[in-house]
Design a protein around this motif. Sequence first.
Motif, short mmCIF file in Angstrom:
data_model
loop_
_atom_site.label_atom_id
_atom_site.label_comp_id
_atom_site.label_asym_id
_atom_site.label_seq_id
_atom_site.Cartn_x
_atom_site.Cartn_y
_atom_site.Cartn_z
N ASN A 1 0.78 -1.03 -0.18
CA ASN A 1 0.10 0.03 -0.04
C ASN A 1 0.85 1.35 0.01
N THR A 2 1.96 1.22 0.93
CA THR A 2 2.72 2.32 0.80
C THR A 2 3.60 2.65 -0.60
N TYR A 3 4.16 1.57 -1.05
CA TYR A 3 4.72 1.44 -2.15
C TYR A 3 4.10 1.28 -3.55
N MET B 1 6.83 6.38 -5.30
CA MET B 1 7.15 5.78 -3.82
C MET B 1 8.46 4.86 -4.06
N LYS B 2 8.38 4.16 -5.05
CA LYS B 2 9.28 3.05 -5.21
C LYS B 2 10.57 3.75 -5.39
N LEU B 3 10.40 4.39 -6.50
CA LEU B 3 11.67 5.21 -6.79
C LEU B 3 12.41 5.98 -5.73
N THR C 1 25.07 7.72 -7.43
CA THR C 1 24.08 8.14 -8.12
C THR C 1 23.32 6.83 -9.11
N ARG C 2 22.21 6.94 -9.44
CA ARG C 2 21.67 5.74 -9.97
C ARG C 2 22.31 5.72 -11.32
#
Length: 261
Positions: free
Chosen positions: A54-56, A61-63, A76-77
């Motif tokens: 639910n949160t992600y 939100m995942k990123l 860095t990514r």
Amino acid sequence: MMRSKMRKYGWCLLAGTLLMACSKVPDEILSEKKMQAVLTDMMLAEAMVGIDYNTYRSDTMKLSLYESVFRKHGITRELYDSSLVWYGKNLDIYMKVYDRVADDLNERVNNLGDVQADAVPASNRDSVNIWPRRPYLALSPKAVFNGVIFDIRPETNYSSGSSFVLGMHVWGLDRAKAYKPEIRLCADQVDTTIIVNDRIQEDGYHEVVLKTVPTQKIKRVFGYIRMDNRDSVSYKIYVDDLSLMKYNYGKDIQSPKDSVK
């Protein structure tokens, strides 16, 4: 003679090629040790996504969670992605790193218990970690108590004038939000209580240092890490690599920062 020289040159060229193939990871790529640490946290982040759907639920939100991992390790990514590509082309090295990641995760699982540490042997020892609980936690508004409390009472008092350093890595903080983790570190001596309060403002390594009176032994070390965000819905903070180092009086305090390069 010419054929002999050519053969010798050929062997030298082959040896040089093999040495290059077996050389360490290029400078522009994450080292094996660093990649191990980042992959471990990325797998934990993915586990959090799977557990708390639910949160992600959104990609944003995942990123945000994954970016917190990158900030924690100071990368860095783009560097992470390019390192993944390089390790993907060097599977023998990648598998060795992956095996060590699995060992790290297994160790963390084994450390889930909240068993109090045996403080007796640490009474007079120097530069020892006396943290009594599991080395990581999540600060979540859904928790009954949003934090952790610790209370260490050694059977034999700690030596007079001992210093204590509570260190941790923190990630997931949102500077725009008012909620921030609070820390209290205290020590009871014969007739004195020393108290240090602090507040974590940003992601990264954080430590609190407490120095006691040099003429009195320490009977108790206690405190908490907590966050008052009960009216928040999903704002979570992650803390790991928790340690509470005890140093004898007169000892130079060394920061237990992550030494991964």
